[in-house]
Design an enzyme around this catalytic site. Structure first.
Site, mmCIF file in Angstrom:
data_model
loop_
_atom_site.group_PDB
_atom_site.id
_atom_site.type_symbol
_atom_site.label_atom_id
_atom_site.label_comp_id
_atom_site.label_asym_id
_atom_site.label_seq_id
_atom_site.Cartn_x
_atom_site.Cartn_y
_atom_site.Cartn_z
ATOM 1 N N GLU A 1 -6.368 44.057 10.689
ATOM 2 C CA GLU A 1 -5.582 43.807 11.875
ATOM 3 C C GLU A 1 -6.263 42.604 12.597
ATOM 4 O O GLU A 1 -5.471 41.829 12.956
ATOM 5 C CB GLU A 1 -5.707 45.234 12.882
ATOM 6 C CG GLU A 1 -4.786 44.719 14.247
ATOM 7 C CD GLU A 1 -4.808 45.994 15.098
ATOM 8 O OE1 GLU A 1 -5.505 45.677 16.410
ATOM 9 O OE2 GLU A 1 -5.041 47.071 14.782
ATOM 10 N N SER B 1 -3.144 55.211 14.857
ATOM 11 C CA SER B 1 -2.761 53.586 14.889
ATOM 12 C C SER B 1 -1.596 53.630 15.527
ATOM 13 O O SER B 1 -0.639 54.192 14.841
ATOM 14 C CB SER B 1 -3.395 52.773 13.818
ATOM 15 O OG SER B 1 -2.773 51.505 13.877
ATOM 16 N N LYS C 1 -9.316 54.046 8.819
ATOM 17 C CA LYS C 1 -8.886 53.503 10.166
ATOM 18 C C LYS C 1 -9.725 52.346 10.606
ATOM 19 O O LYS C 1 -9.188 51.227 11.151
ATOM 20 C CB LYS C 1 -8.847 54.622 11.338
ATOM 21 C CG LYS C 1 -8.452 53.991 12.821
ATOM 22 C CD LYS C 1 -7.216 53.457 12.707
ATOM 23 C CE LYS C 1 -6.639 53.255 14.376
ATOM 24 N NZ LYS C 1 -7.482 52.739 15.410
#
Length: 470
Positions: A191, A129, A184
């Site tokens: 996010e 990321s 992730k």
């Protein structure tokens, strides 16, 4: 010729930048791309004069690597990864390591790990990321898979990853199987939530408080020195300063139809499969879907009327309320995300270290923020913490901000301002804190039409009853 420390396949921008990052830390890197022209272009431009070797075939690429070979794939998730693995295997030797640094689904990584290990090789599914800049300057890295391979790649990963202010690497072993790509995936889901919450606060300021881009820039600039300090707040602050050629704010000329690459959806689907209420992230995903219905929304706006929009509050009071509401909702979003990680980790027996995960997200990645230090502290104190909202620090922050979240949601709804993720945060909080919910009636309904049975409050749990409701 000196053999390379590591090889990378896939020379899109992320791949190129990771290679340049590795080389800058003293590693020799071999590169390969299915379109060989990209190899030559890279070697003769950005990689010129550096310790980077360009191969024109997979065989040449593999033979250029020091044993045990470490090969990182930065290619499109899905079928392309499986195809590349099959093409690589004939050239590899026992103990060689394949690393998938793309956004693969964690279940695919679980399957690939078992398959590659059955061939005498190792497989590491690594979440990366930080975007293009992070790849070049230091990303957050979340490796998982064949643990025996970790010590072989650790010196490279911990050299190229981002570091916290105290110098700790934002990279550590996550767990076996698909754990790295799973973490992730949840990162990306969080996010989605962070971005949507910020957008809803912007929507409130612009359409209800009639703030200009300059006004909104000023507010976000002030928030950078508060508990909201984060990369996403930083870039949002910058966005409101950029002008179009005619001098107007560029952001207001961007079509309000959002794209996505699927990781947020994967988070929501996993939450549904595992029975974990990740409502805020799911609303953020659906908000993107709704935004993509642009032409339909334009037609609906002509037919479906809403309330007259009128802001009656005191400006500074609501700037403060918006800040508290945003922080409160952010805490709830992360609480949901970590609850999902906890549920899947227990099911898969991964033994995820949630404090370490917060540390890995502290630098390099898109959701990096000072707030993550508090999450690390919370799980370091109580590794068995069931929900982030029950940590003393976060409990106090939520109780301090929940009235502001209520006010912001109420005023938004009364004025027809859509705030799906802020509202999802509030309803999750109210549901989670409720000793009793109306599911008793729901169970009665299920028993009435389908004889699904129910449990009673005055009998031990596990004893089922059925009533002939007719």
């Amino acid at each position: 010729m000196k053999k390379s420390d590591i090889g990378l396949i896939g020379l899109a921008v992320m791949g190129e930048n990771l290679v340049l990052n590795m080389e800058s830390k003293g590693f020799t890197v071999s590169v390969y791309n299915r379109t060989v022209l990209k190899v030559d272009t890279f070697i003769n431009s950005k990689a010129k004069g550096k310790n980077i070797f360009g191969a024109h075939s997979l065989e040449e690429f593999v033979h250029s690597l020091e044993s045990p070979r470490k090969i990182m794939l930065m290619i499109k998730a899905g079928e392309a990864v499986d195809k590349t693995i099959e093409e690589l295997i004939p050239f590899l030797s026992p103990g060689d390591i394949i690393i998938d640094g793309g956004n693969s689904h964690y279940e695919d990584t679980e399957r690939r790990t078992l398959y590659v290990e059955s061939k005498g090789l190792f497989y590491i599914g690594t979440g990366v990321s930080g975007g293009e800049e992070g790849a070049l300057k230091g990303p957050s890295m979340m490796p998982g898979g064949s643990h025996e391979a970790w010590e072989k790649v650790k010196p490279i990963f911990t050299s190229i990853c981002a570091k916290t202010d105290s110098g700790e690497p934002c990279c550590d072993w996550v767990g076996k199987g698909g754990a790295g790509h799973f973490v992730k995936m949840v990162h990306n889901g969080i996010e989605y939530g962070d971005m949507q919450l910020i957008c809803e606060v912007y929507h409130f300021m612009k359409n209800l408080m009639n703030f200009s881009a300059e006004d909104i820039h000023r507010v976000f600039s002030e928030w950078k020195s508060t508990e909201l300090d984060s990369y996403l707040i930083d870039i949002t602050t910058d966005i409101f300063t950029v002008k179009d050629e005619d001098g107007s704010p560029l952001v207001e000329k961007i079509l309000d139809s959002a794209g996505q690459k699927g990781t947020g959806k994967w988070t929501s689907v996993t939450a549904l499969d595992e029975g974990v209420p990740v409502t805020l992230i799911s609303e953020a995903v659906f908000a993107r879907y709704l935004s993509a219905m642009k032409s339909e929304r334009v037609e609906a706006s002509k037919e479906l009327s809403g309330p007259y929009v009128e802001f009656k509050g005191e400006t500074q009071e609501y700037i403060d309320r918006l800040r508290k509401a945003l922080y409160c909702a952010k805490i709830i979003s992360y609480a949901q995300g970590f609850s999902l990680m906890k549920a899947v980790s227990e099911k898969k027996n991964w033994g995820l270290d949630y404090g370490n995960i917060a540390l890995m997200w502290r630098g390099g990645c898109i959701i990096r923020s000072v707030f993550l230090d508090k999450i690390k502290e919370a799980f370091n104190k109580r590794p068995d913490l069931t929900n982030l909202m029950l940590d003393p620090y976060f409990k106090n922050e939520i109780l301090d901000g929940i009235e502001s979240l209520r006010k912001v949601c109420a005023v938004s709804m009364l004025n027809g301002i859509s705030v799906p993720s802020l509202a999802a945060a509030l309803t999750y909080f109210d549901g989670y804190r409720s000793e009793k919910l109306p599911a008793n009636l729901l169970q009665a309904q299920r028993d009435y039409f389908g004889a699904h049975t129910y449990e009673r409050t005055d009998f031990p749990k596990g004893k089922n009853f059925h009533t002939n409701w007719k």
